[in-house]
Scaffold this active site. Structure first.
Site: not given
Lengths: 216, 253
Positions: B130, B11
């Protein structure tokens, strides 16, 4: 010695450029690597690299869109026998025809067509994406010192279409993916790789360095 | 033989790795480029950067990170986060990304997936899904970090984006993400069975057996993990050795 990586608007050539520079440096070779869209630089180069990503017809249009580039390639590669490396769609463009979406003429250097991967296993995923081994069909200088076979090194592939050469001897190496995939093709001073040597770590750098040393 | 892939994911926020990586002696564990080089050396099959930079102005920082990574690592790189327009994709590819992951923009506008695949080729268009379980063998797409329901069926959506040209699916279980209880194998195998393109399983890896299950039971073609690698619990090489020992085809170059 000058190396020309042909830039015709097909994808990013930055990593290819860096990979060729690093391979040359690691092999102790004095090579001036240029990414270029100028036909005169390609015509003057000692080694020529044609990359390519995306669709066959788009790449062909892109190449035709650079005035004088196809002529420079023809003259250097076919006329003067300069060592040539096609990568991914750059390799596919060496074929006579591309059959992706529409029938498109290739450079016609290798008899055969580019068509969808034909798998005998319906569960197999397309694109053929990831790391696969090279199964060597005949010796070739670009594979010198590279461990091939199922226990050998790996090359990074990402493609849905493949070159089906008409002449069996043009196949240098295959990869096994629901049947044989043309991984390396070679004829005279020309070699083409379906995988991405610039993304294939150890095997990729070794193959690039072999190509830079090659004097066909 | 084609090998199963292990993909560490970093990330990145404002050009820095969020939380850092402490698995090797890095001079600067917050530098994504140094982390990428370390993962490259450890045998990662691909790398994934997920940009969570909030402001659009800081996108240039990400492009710089991608460019410096591509100069140093000769391995495939996928970049996702904030990809909303074909111009975003073009910039990332020109910076050196090999694949670009589209998430919310694909949910909001399916035509964007088609436009992207037609312009850049399916091989570089990954759709990141997702999904959250909403019933027996039913999963729904959620956006905004799992907070916003969309009412869209995850499996139907996966089929749809593949038909539009997506070349790969990055599938994250929002139920499992961060839980360390393993992938949602039912979800993974349902999506893998529904689409013709490769599927990357993501969300929930707690140990190395979870990676094996993702491929063997979930039928994923690649497994993505973050924390187990970043915090030094396991190296990428240990993960691949474990998967190879379990009988999965792995690249051990």
């Amino acid at each position: 010695m000058r190396v020309a990586i042909v830039d015709y608007g097909s994808g990013n050539l930055h990593s290819a450029h860096k990979a060729f520079e690093r391979a040359a440096r690691e092999a102790g070779l004095e090579r001036d690597v240029a990414v270029t869209s100028r036909p005169e630089i390609v015509a003057a180069a000692d080694h020529i690299v044609l990359p390519g990503v995306g669709a066959f017809a788009d790449c062909r249009r892109g190449l035709d869109g650079v005035a004088g580039m196809v002529e420079a390639l023809e003259e250097s590669v076919r006329g003067r026998g300069r060592p040539f490396l096609g990568i991914c769609v750059g390799m596919q463009l060496m074929a006579a025809r591309g059959l992706e979406y529409e029938v498109t003429k290739g450079l016609g250097w290798i008899p055969g067509d580019v068509a969808a991967i034909q798998s005998n296993d319906p569960a197999l995923k397309i694109p053929h994406m990831g790391w696969n081994n090279l199964l060597q069909r005949r010796p070739h200088p670009v594979l010198a010192g590279i461990e091939t076979g199922e226990s050998g090194l790996h090359a990074y592939f990402v493609h849905s279409f493949q070159l089906f050469p008409a002449v069996a001897d043009d196949v240098v190496a295959t990869a096994d993916y629901g049947g044989p995939i043309s991984a390396i093709i070679g004829r005279d001073n020309m070699v083409g790789v379906q995988f991405h040597p610039e993304k294939s770590q150890k095997l990729g750098l070794a193959l690039i360095s072999n190509f830079l040393k090659w004097r066909p | 033989m084609l090998k199963a892939r292990v993909i560490p994911c970093l990330d990145v926020k404002d050009g820095r790795v969020v939380k850092g990586v402490n698995f090797v002696d890095l001079r600067d564990a917050g530098d994504p480029v140094q982390c990428a080089i370390a993962y490259d050396a450890a045998g990662a099959d691909e790398l994934c950067f997920l940009d969570i930079t909030a402001s659009h102005e800081n996108r240039s920082t990400l492009l710089d990170v991608v460019q410096r990574t591509a100069e140093a690592c000769f391995m495939p790189l996928t970049v996702g986060g904030g990809v909303r327009a074909t111009e975003d994709i073009r910039k990332l590819l020109l910076a050196g990304a090999d694949k670009v992951a589209i998430n919310t923009a694909a949910v909001n506008d399916r035509a964007f997936v088609k436009a992207a695949a037609e312009k850049f080729g399916s091989q570089c268009i990954v759709v990141a899904i997702d999904a959250k379980k909403v019933g027996e063998a039913r999963w729904e797409i959620f956006t905004h970090g799992g907070r916003r329901a969309t009412g869209i069926d995850a499996i139907a959506f996966a089929r749809e984006v593949v038909a539009l040209g997506a070349g790969e699916i990055l599938l994250t279980s929002m139920d499992r993400d961060g839980a360390k209880t393993g992938f949602d194998l039912a979800l993974t195998s349902a999506v893998a069975g529904a689409v013709s393109v490769p599927v990357i399983a993501s969300g929930g890896v707690g140990n190395l057996d979870d990676l094996v299950d993702g491929v063997r039971i979930g039928h994923a073609n690649a497994v993505l993990a973050a924390s187990i690698f970043h915090f030094g619990e396991y190296t990428v090489r240990q993960a691949k050795q474990h998967m190879a020992a379990a009988g999965l085809p792995m690249r051990m170059d």
